[in-house]
Design an enzyme around this catalytic site. Structure first.
Site, mmCIF file in Angstrom:
data_model
loop_
_atom_site.group_PDB
_atom_site.id
_atom_site.type_symbol
_atom_site.label_atom_id
_atom_site.label_comp_id
_atom_site.label_asym_id
_atom_site.label_seq_id
_atom_site.Cartn_x
_atom_site.Cartn_y
_atom_site.Cartn_z
ATOM 1 C CG PHE A 228 -1.750 -1.247 1.373
ATOM 2 C CD1 PHE A 228 -2.931 -1.430 0.667
ATOM 3 C CD2 PHE A 228 -1.313 -2.269 2.213
ATOM 4 C CE1 PHE A 228 -3.674 -2.609 0.811
ATOM 5 C CE2 PHE A 228 -2.047 -3.445 2.363
ATOM 6 C CZ PHE A 228 -3.224 -3.616 1.660
ATOM 7 C CG ASP A 250 -1.071 2.004 -4.016
ATOM 8 O OD1 ASP A 250 -0.920 2.332 -2.823
ATOM 9 O OD2 ASP A 250 -2.106 2.259 -4.671
ATOM 10 C CB SER A 251 -4.744 -1.063 -6.296
ATOM 11 O OG SER A 251 -5.173 -0.100 -5.367
ATOM 12 C CG ASP A 299 0.327 3.015 6.104
ATOM 13 O OD1 ASP A 299 -0.575 2.943 6.961
ATOM 14 O OD2 ASP A 299 0.706 4.095 5.611
ATOM 15 C CB CYS A 339 -4.986 4.792 9.512
ATOM 16 S SG CYS A 339 -5.744 4.333 7.953
HETATM 17 N N1 SAH Z 1 1.541 3.966 3.024
HETATM 18 C C1 SAH Z 1 1.147 5.128 2.268
HETATM 19 C C2 SAH Z 1 -0.302 5.465 2.473
HETATM 20 C C3 SAH Z 1 -1.247 4.348 2.110
HETATM 21 S S1 SAH Z 1 -2.835 4.886 1.648
HETATM 22 C C4 SAH Z 1 2.033 6.300 2.640
HETATM 23 O O1 SAH Z 1 2.716 6.239 3.656
HETATM 24 O O2 SAH Z 1 2.069 7.275 1.882
HETATM 25 C C5 SAH Z 1 -3.539 3.435 1.075
HETATM 26 C C6 SAH Z 1 -3.101 3.030 -0.321
HETATM 27 O O3 SAH Z 1 -3.582 1.734 -0.530
HETATM 28 C C7 SAH Z 1 -3.667 3.869 -1.454
HETATM 29 O O4 SAH Z 1 -2.605 4.359 -2.223
HETATM 30 C C8 SAH Z 1 -4.531 2.899 -2.273
HETATM 31 O O5 SAH Z 1 -4.389 3.107 -3.663
HETATM 32 C C9 SAH Z 1 -3.957 1.586 -1.889
HETATM 33 N N2 SAH Z 1 -4.841 0.411 -1.899
HETATM 34 C C10 SAH Z 1 -6.062 0.267 -1.355
HETATM 35 N N3 SAH Z 1 -6.490 -1.014 -1.450
HETATM 36 C C11 SAH Z 1 -5.496 -1.705 -2.080
HETATM 37 C C12 SAH Z 1 -5.307 -3.065 -2.441
HETATM 38 N N4 SAH Z 1 -6.233 -3.988 -2.154
HETATM 39 N N5 SAH Z 1 -4.167 -3.423 -3.056
HETATM 40 C C13 SAH Z 1 -3.226 -2.496 -3.339
HETATM 41 N N6 SAH Z 1 -3.336 -1.195 -2.978
HETATM 42 C C14 SAH Z 1 -4.453 -0.809 -2.371
#
Ligand code: SAH
Length: 395
Positions: A228, A250-251, A299, A339
């Site tokens: 993520f 990330d997706s 995260d 979070c």
């Molecule tokens: N760790 C990051 C913040 C994460 S926010 C930082 O410190 O900047 C959550 C992220 O998860 C987003 O970018 C969203 O696109 C991604 N996301 C949500 N569900 C997901 C999934 N199932 N697989 C991959 N990414 C995902």
């Protein structure tokens, strides 16, 4: 000035205010005397007419009023507001040595219910999450400029919580020109590009600053997996810290594009792999390939927006931690976060312990992790604590 309305509570309902909890729920209100408009200051009294607080009225919300001051002689006028904002800004002064991205005001924790203010270099971003601060946006803008010397203020009042306050979503410049492009900030030696118009929250996960630094300090020569990753905050910190390689998942293709741009901006040459995938699928794939990592960050987004989502959310947190533990090399470390405000520190620890048991590994807790000091929690408003994490070490 029109007379200040009075909000009288049902007998017994003054208890939480006497404990300085700032939220007054609709069910606690016996009667409103006067005709307060949304956001107006009201005088809150108990059934015995005794003064309890000055609060901002929010007729559409189940949190019918939020207390701003518990002292009768300290009525929250514009001078009071200016002083409170100046004090919140002053408390963050020391952070400039590390970063020019700081949360300057964190709502209830700074005694300013519903007000979020983030600074990115010479740009401020505000989020007005409650009727009280919404009604005083001009005074807030003036106070912010007076406290910081910054006259570029962008409003990102687009959070879902606005709906519960009966407020429309509002975005646009409040002071100064619209940001022409991403704002460049520097934190602990890493340069980041922050899109304050379209980025998550106000553009950047400022709250993870200390955890990025922790990871950077552990990263030298290590294989890092950042799940993520969004725009790559943890990955860039780890690479700057000398990680041998960083895999980031990330997706969102847009987020990964920003991450790649930030890698070049920082002249980072070590191998960085930016993978667009669903994290749950990618972790399975990595397990089938028997990959191992020394440092793994989880995260994810907020899985539990409210207590109704707790069951599903805790299952997802457990599944992720379990999958990550299976990829963690002996001696490696897992930084796992939630979070979700609805998931308490205790519950999160239990969930992660469950993952350790199912993974059949020995693990120790090395640290509890939280948001940085510019995201404090009011001791009388524990609901304000949302970001929690654990650093586990695999034996
Ligand atoms: N760790 C990051 C913040 C994460 S926010 C930082 O410190 O900047 C959550 C992220 O998860 C987003 O970018 C969203 O696109 C991604 N996301 C949500 N569900 C997901 C999934 N199932 N697989 C991959 N990414 C995902």
């Amino acid at each position: 000035m029109t007379a200040i309305a009075t909000l009288e509570l049902h007998p017994g309902k003054e208890r939480s205010l006497l404990r300085r909890h700032p939220w007054i729920y609709a069910g606690a209100v016996a009667r409103v005397t006067g005709r307060p408009a949304p956001g107006d200051l009201v005088r809150v009294v108990g059934g015995d007419q005794r003064f309890l607080a000055w609060a901002a009225f929010s007729p559409a919300s189940s949190i019918r009023a939020r207390a701003w001051s518990f002292v009768e002689t300290e009525m929250p006028d514009d001078a009071w507001l200016q002083a409170r904002i100046a004090a919140a800004v002053a408390r963050r002064a020391a952070l400039v040595a590390r970063t020019d991205a700081r949360r300057l005001v964190f709502g209830e924790a700074d005694g300013l219910p519903g007000l979020i203010v983030d600074q990115y270099a010479d740009q401020l971003v505000v989020q007005l999450m409650a009727a009280g601060v919404d009604a005083r946006r001009e005074a807030i803008a003036d106070a912010l400029t007076a406290a910081t010397g910054i006259d570029r203020i962008y409003e990102r009042s687009d959070a879902a919580s606005r709906q519960r306050e009966g407020l429309p979503s509002r975005e646009g410049t409040l002071r100064g020109a619209l940001p022409a492009g991403p704002v460049v900030i520097r934190e602990d030696g890493v340069t980041y590009q922050v899109d304050v118009l379209r980025g998550h929250k106000t553009g950047f996960y400022i709250d993870q600053r200390d955890n990025r630094r922790l990871l950077a300090g552990l990263a030298a020569g290590r294989r890092v997996l950042n799940c993520f990753c969004y725009t790559g905050g943890f990955s860039l910190a780890a690479l700057r810290g000398g990680a041998a390689e960083a895999w980031s998942i990330d997706s969102s293709a847009d987020a990964l594009e920003v991450a790649r741009a930030q890698q070049s901006l920082n002249h980072i040459e070590s191998p960085a792999h930016w993978i667009q995938a669903d994290v749950f699928d990618a972790l399975k794939q990595f397990a089938s390939e028997r990959r191992q990592f020394d440092l793994i960050v989880l995260d994810p987004p907020k899985f539990a927006p409210s207590v109704q989502h707790l069951d599903r959310a805790t299952r997802a947190y457990k599944q992720l931690s379990l999958a990550a533990l299976r990829l963690l090399a002996p001696g490696g470390r897992l930084l796992t976060f939630s979070c979700s405000g609805a998931v308490s520190v205790d519950l999160f620890q239990k969930v992660v312990a469950g993952a350790v048991i199912d993974a059949r590994v020995d693990a120790q807790m090395l640290a509890r992790l939280a948001a940085g000091e510019d995201h404090p929690m009011s001791m009388t408003h524990p609901e304000g604590e949302y970001l929690k994490g654990l650093m586990l070490g695999r034996l």
